[in-house]
Design a protein around this motif. Structure first.
Motif, PDB file in Angstrom:
ATOM      1  N   ARG A 291       5.853   0.161  23.063  1.00  0.00           N
ATOM      2  CA  ARG A 291       5.271   1.335  23.729  1.00  0.00           C
ATOM      3  C   ARG A 291       6.218   2.533  23.773  1.00  0.00           C
ATOM      4  NH1 ARG A 291       3.275  -0.811  28.271  1.00  0.00           N
ATOM      5  NH2 ARG A 291       1.270  -1.076  27.253  1.00  0.00           N
ATOM      6  N   ALA A 292       7.484   2.300  24.097  1.00  0.00           N
ATOM      7  CA  ALA A 292       8.421   3.426  24.240  1.00  0.00           C
ATOM      8  C   ALA A 292       8.445   4.262  22.956  1.00  0.00           C
ATOM      9  CB  ALA A 292       9.813   2.901  24.561  1.00  0.00           C
ATOM     10  N   GLY A 293       8.441   3.576  21.822  1.00  0.00           N
ATOM     11  CA  GLY A 293       8.439   4.281  20.531  1.00  0.00           C
ATOM     12  C   GLY A 293       7.147   5.053  20.321  1.00  0.00           C
ATOM     13  N   TYR A 294       6.020   4.449  20.673  1.00  0.00           N
ATOM     14  CA  TYR A 294       4.723   5.137  20.500  1.00  0.00           C
ATOM     15  C   TYR A 294       4.703   6.406  21.344  1.00  0.00           C
ATOM     16  CZ  TYR A 294       2.903   0.462  19.089  1.00  0.00           C
ATOM     17  OH  TYR A 294       2.684  -0.746  18.506  1.00  0.00           O
ATOM     18  N   GLU A 295       5.152   6.263  22.601  1.00  0.00           N
ATOM     19  CA  GLU A 295       5.090   7.416  23.513  1.00  0.00           C
ATOM     20  C   GLU A 295       5.986   8.533  23.027  1.00  0.00           C
ATOM     21  OE1 GLU A 295       3.773   4.914  27.492  1.00  0.00           O
ATOM     22  OE2 GLU A 295       5.848   5.636  27.358  1.00  0.00           O
ATOM     23  N   ALA A 296       7.173   8.157  22.548  1.00  0.00           N
ATOM     24  CA  ALA A 296       8.094   9.188  22.036  1.00  0.00           C
ATOM     25  C   ALA A 296       7.450   9.905  20.855  1.00  0.00           C
ATOM     26  CB  ALA A 296       9.416   8.545  21.633  1.00  0.00           C
ATOM     27  N   THR A 297       6.781   9.151  19.998  1.00  0.00           N
ATOM     28  CA  THR A 297       6.148   9.770  18.829  1.00  0.00           C
ATOM     29  C   THR A 297       5.091  10.774  19.268  1.00  0.00           C
ATOM     30  OG1 THR A 297       6.483   7.760  17.557  1.00  0.00           O
ATOM     31  CG2 THR A 297       4.841   9.278  16.710  1.00  0.00           C
ATOM     32  N   VAL A 298       4.244  10.362  20.194  1.00  0.00           N
ATOM     33  CA  VAL A 298       3.167  11.249  20.651  1.00  0.00           C
ATOM     34  C   VAL A 298       3.743  12.504  21.301  1.00  0.00           C
ATOM     35  CG1 VAL A 298       1.276  11.425  22.318  1.00  0.00           C
ATOM     36  CG2 VAL A 298       1.454   9.423  20.856  1.00  0.00           C
ATOM     37  N   GLU A 299       4.825  12.333  22.047  1.00  0.00           N
ATOM     38  CA  GLU A 299       5.429  13.492  22.705  1.00  0.00           C
ATOM     39  C   GLU A 299       6.058  14.447  21.707  1.00  0.00           C
ATOM     40  OE1 GLU A 299       8.181  12.275  25.791  1.00  0.00           O
ATOM     41  OE2 GLU A 299       6.468  11.348  26.813  1.00  0.00           O
ATOM     42  N   ASN A 300       6.597  13.899  20.636  1.00  0.00           N
ATOM     43  CA  ASN A 300       7.374  14.741  19.718  1.00  0.00           C
ATOM     44  C   ASN A 300       6.563  15.433  18.633  1.00  0.00           C
ATOM     45  OD1 ASN A 300       9.783  14.324  21.020  1.00  0.00           O
ATOM     46  ND2 ASN A 300      10.197  12.426  19.905  1.00  0.00           N
ATOM     47  N   SER A 302       3.179  17.887  17.298  1.00  0.00           N
ATOM     48  CA  SER A 302       2.390  19.015  17.802  1.00  0.00           C
ATOM     49  C   SER A 302       0.958  18.572  18.107  1.00  0.00           C
ATOM     50  CB  SER A 302       2.381  20.133  16.765  1.00  0.00           C
ATOM     51  OG  SER A 302       1.583  19.723  15.669  1.00  0.00           O
ATOM     52  N   GLU A 303       0.248  19.445  18.767  1.00  0.00           N
ATOM     53  CA  GLU A 303      -1.137  19.123  19.127  1.00  0.00           C
ATOM     54  C   GLU A 303      -1.983  18.909  17.866  1.00  0.00           C
ATOM     55  OE1 GLU A 303      -3.035  22.146  21.438  1.00  0.00           O
ATOM     56  OE2 GLU A 303      -4.898  20.994  21.573  1.00  0.00           O
ATOM     57  N   GLN A 304      -1.759  19.805  16.911  1.00  0.00           N
ATOM     58  CA  GLN A 304      -2.494  19.715  15.648  1.00  0.00           C
ATOM     59  C   GLN A 304      -2.223  18.375  14.938  1.00  0.00           C
ATOM     60  OE1 GLN A 304      -4.507  22.187  15.322  1.00  0.00           O
ATOM     61  NE2 GLN A 304      -4.083  23.430  13.526  1.00  0.00           N
ATOM     62  N   GLN A 305      -0.933  17.995  14.953  1.00  0.00           N
ATOM     63  CA  GLN A 305      -0.551  16.733  14.295  1.00  0.00           C
ATOM     64  C   GLN A 305      -1.193  15.547  15.022  1.00  0.00           C
ATOM     65  OE1 GLN A 305       3.679  17.279  14.442  1.00  0.00           O
ATOM     66  NE2 GLN A 305       3.650  18.749  12.757  1.00  0.00           N
ATOM     67  N   LEU A 306      -1.210  15.623  16.358  1.00  0.00           N
ATOM     68  CA  LEU A 306      -1.821  14.530  17.117  1.00  0.00           C
ATOM     69  C   LEU A 306      -3.323  14.428  16.815  1.00  0.00           C
ATOM     70  CD1 LEU A 306      -1.537  12.249  19.178  1.00  0.00           C
ATOM     71  CD2 LEU A 306      -1.852  13.912  21.009  1.00  0.00           C
ATOM     72  N   LYS A 307      -3.966  15.600  16.712  1.00  0.00           N
ATOM     73  CA  LYS A 307      -5.401  15.590  16.394  1.00  0.00           C
ATOM     74  C   LYS A 307      -5.638  14.912  15.038  1.00  0.00           C
ATOM     75  CE  LYS A 307      -7.172  19.679  18.787  1.00  0.00           C
ATOM     76  NZ  LYS A 307      -7.471  21.105  18.612  1.00  0.00           N
ATOM     77  N   CYS A 308      -4.797  15.253  14.085  1.00  0.00           N
ATOM     78  CA  CYS A 308      -4.937  14.640  12.752  1.00  0.00           C
ATOM     79  C   CYS A 308      -4.709  13.140  12.813  1.00  0.00           C
ATOM     80  CB  CYS A 308      -3.918  15.239  11.783  1.00  0.00           C
ATOM     81  SG  CYS A 308      -4.476  16.782  11.091  1.00  0.00           S
ATOM     82  N   ALA A 335      -6.249  23.822   5.358  1.00  0.00           N
ATOM     83  CA  ALA A 335      -4.812  23.979   5.095  1.00  0.00           C
ATOM     84  C   ALA A 335      -3.986  23.520   6.290  1.00  0.00           C
ATOM     85  CB  ALA A 335      -4.489  25.440   4.754  1.00  0.00           C
ATOM     86  N   SER A 336      -4.505  23.744   7.515  1.00  0.00           N
ATOM     87  CA  SER A 336      -3.746  23.316   8.706  1.00  0.00           C
ATOM     88  C   SER A 336      -3.701  21.799   8.775  1.00  0.00           C
ATOM     89  CB  SER A 336      -4.394  23.827   9.992  1.00  0.00           C
ATOM     90  OG  SER A 336      -4.791  25.160   9.855  1.00  0.00           O
ATOM     91  N   ALA A 337      -4.834  21.166   8.472  1.00  0.00           N
ATOM     92  CA  ALA A 337      -4.881  19.701   8.502  1.00  0.00           C
ATOM     93  C   ALA A 337      -3.906  19.146   7.470  1.00  0.00           C
ATOM     94  CB  ALA A 337      -6.298  19.216   8.221  1.00  0.00           C
ATOM     95  N   GLN A 338      -3.925  19.746   6.299  1.00  0.00           N
ATOM     96  CA  GLN A 338      -3.054  19.321   5.211  1.00  0.00           C
ATOM     97  C   GLN A 338      -1.583  19.370   5.624  1.00  0.00           C
ATOM     98  OE1 GLN A 338      -4.380  18.575   2.232  1.00  0.00           O
ATOM     99  NE2 GLN A 338      -2.443  18.191   1.161  1.00  0.00           N
TER     100      GLN A 338
END
Ligand SMILES: Nc1ncnc2c1ncn2[C@@H]1O[C@H](COP(=O)(O)OP(=O)(O)OP(=O)(O)O)[C@@H](O)[C@H]1O
Ligand SMILES: [Mg+2]
Length: 373
Positions: A291-300, A302-308, A335-338
Motif C-alpha cells: 500500500r505505501a508504494g501505491y499511495e506514494a505513486t498516486v500522490e506523485n 498529476s491529475e491528468q496522469q491519474l485519470k489516464c 495529445a494530453s492523454a498521450q
C-alpha cells in the motif's frame, strides 16, 4: 511452509520446467553462441538461465548483475567478484588476480572470519575505466578452457546504457567479446526498447552479435498443473475457477501468479479447498504489503496522469486516443492523454506491449479499482 516463491530466482521443485526454451538455451551455450534473452519483468528470465546453466555440469557460470551499476569501476568490481565466486582452487585465482590486479585497480583478499574471497577498489589506484574493463574481460577469458568452459551471464544488461560515455563502453566491450568466440555470453534484460537499442539497432556495436531468445509466459496448462501440485504440497486444494481469476489478474506473468498463489495459501487453512471467497482476502494481504508504494505513486502523479491510469485500469490500455477513452476519462485532448501515458511509461507504472498500455504491477491496478478512484 509456503510452497510458493516469488521475488527471487527459483530452482529445483519451485521451478516449473520450460523444456523448449531450456533446450534452445543449452544449445546456444554449448555452441559458444552469444544470446540475448528478452522478456517482461518477472516473467522468469533469470530463473530460466540459472536453471539451464545448472543443467550443464561442465559449464561454470560467471553471473554478473548490472542492476544498480553506476560506473565502469562498479562493473569491473562486479565482474571480478563474479569470477571469484565461480572459481575454485584449480583456477589459481590468487596468482591470476595478482596478474590482473593492477590493471583492475582492485585488491583481493580472503575474509579472515568467513574465509570468503572478496574484492575491493583500491582508493586512488583507479585505472582509466575502459582499460580496467578490458582487463576484467581478459580475466574471464583467462579462466575459460575447453574442458572447464565458462558461460558469462550479464543480467539486466540494459543498465549499461545508464553509464556515462556508454557508447564508448559498449563498443569496447563488444570489441573484447568478439575476440572470445568460444565463450558464450548471455545478455538478459527486461526493458524491451533498451535491449533492442543494444541488439537490434544497426547503430549499436552489438547489432546482430547475439541470437535472441524470447521468454514469454509459461504454458498455462503446464503452469496450472505445477501450481496445483504446489498447493497440494502446502496441504490445500485449488479450484479451477480460482486459478482462472489468478491468471486473469496477473495476465499470466509468472512472478505475479506466484505472488498471488502465495497470498491465497497464506489466507487459507490446511486441508481445505480454496474457493473464490479467498480471492479478496488474498488481494488484501498483497495490498497491505504494497500500500505505501501505491499511495506514494498516486500522490506523485498529476491529475491528468491519474485519470489516464484509472482509465487504463477500468477500460484497458488500447485505443487510448480514441473518443471513447477520452470521453470516459474526461480528458479533452488526445495529445494530453498521450503525454500523460508516456510519462506513466517513463515512471515504469505502465509499459507498452504492442499497441497496448499495461500495468507493470497488476495488483496496483486491482487496488486502484477497489478504491474506486
Ligand atoms: N519456471 C518458473 N517456474 C515457477 N516460477 C517461476 C519460474 N520462473 C519464474 N518464476 C516466478 O517468477 C519470479 C521471477 O522470476 P525471475 O526473477 O527469474 O524473473 P525475471 O524475468 O528475471 O524478472 P526481472 O525482470 O524482475 O529480473 C520468481 O520469483 C518466481 O516466483
Ligand atoms: Mg531477472
Amino acid at each position: 511452509m509456503d510452497p510458493f516463491r516469488y521475488g527471487q530466482v527459483v530452482s529445483g521443485e519451485y521451478f516449473c520446467p520450460r523444456p523448449e526454451l531450456a533446450k534452445a538455451l543449452q544449445g546456444y551455450i554449448k555452441a559458444g553462441q552469444n544470446v540475448y534473452v528478452q522478456g517482461e519483468r518477472r516473467i522468469g528470465k533469470t530463473s530460466l538461465i540459472s536453471e539451464t546453466v545448472a543443467g550443464l555440469p561442465a559449464h561454470r557460470p560467471v553471473y554478473i548483475d548490472l542492476l544498480g551499476i553506476k560506473s565502469v569501476d562498479m562493473l569491473v568490481k562486479e565482474i571480478a567478484a563474479a569470477v571469484i565466486r565461480m572459481g575454485d582452487k584449480r583456477d589459481n585465482l590468487f596468482e591470476r588476480m595478482g596478474k590482473y590486479l593492477a590493471r583492475l585497480g582492485l585488491s583481493f583478499s580472503f575474509d579472515p572470519v568467513t574465509a570468503f574471497p572478496s574484492v575491493a577498489i583500491i582508493p586512488g589506484a583507479r585505472p582509466d575505466g575502459p582499460d580496467s574493463l578490458d582487463a576484467a574481460l581478459d580475466l574471464i577469458g583467462s579462466i575459460h578452457t575447453a574442458k572447464r568452459p565458462v558461460v558469462v551471464i550479464l543480467d539486466e544488461f540494459q543498465a549499461i546504457l545508464g553509464l556515462k560515455n556508454h557508447a564508448g563502453i559498449v563498443a569496447r566491450m563488444r570489441g573484447k567479446i568478439q575476440f572470445q568466440p568460444k565463450i558464450p555470453y548471455v545478455f538478459a534484460g527486461s526493458i524491451r526498447h533498451k535491449m533492442e537499442a543494444l541488439f537490434v539497432s544497426p547503430d549499436s556495436p552489438f547489432f546482430k552479435s547475439a541470437v535472441q531468445l524470447s521468454v514469454g509466459p509459461l504454458d498455462e496448462k503446464i503452469f496450472r498443473k505445477h501450481l496445483a501440485g504446489r498447493f497440494k504440497k502446502g496441504k490445500r486444494e485449488i479450484s479451477d475457477t480460482v486459478l482462472d481469476e489468478v491468471f486473469r489478474v496477473c495476465d499470466g506473468i509468472t512472478g505475479d501468479v506466484q505472488q498471488f498463489c502465495s497470498a491465497l495459501w497464506s489466507v487459507t487453512e490446511e486441508k481445505t479447498r480454496i474457493t473464490e471467497k479467498a480471492l479478496p482476502e488474498a488481494l488484501a494481504v498483497i495490498f497491505g504489503r504494497e500500500r505505501a508504494g501505491y499511495e506514494a505513486t498516486v500522490e506523485n502523479i498529476s491529475e491528468q496522469q491519474l485519470k489516464c491510469l484509472v482509465g487504463v485500469a477500468r477500460h484497458g490500455g488500447r485505443e487510448t486516443t480514441g473518443i471513447d477513452f477520452l470521453g470516459k476519462t474526461g480528458i479533452p485532448l488526445a495529445a494530453s492523454a498521450q503525454k500523460a501515458l508516456e510519462r506513466l511509461v517513463q515512471l515504469r507504472i505502465l509499459f507498452r506491449q504492442r499497441a497496448e498500455y499495461r500495468f507493470t504491477n497488476p495488483f496496483f491496478r486491482e487496488w486502484l479499482l477497489s478504491r474506486g478512484f
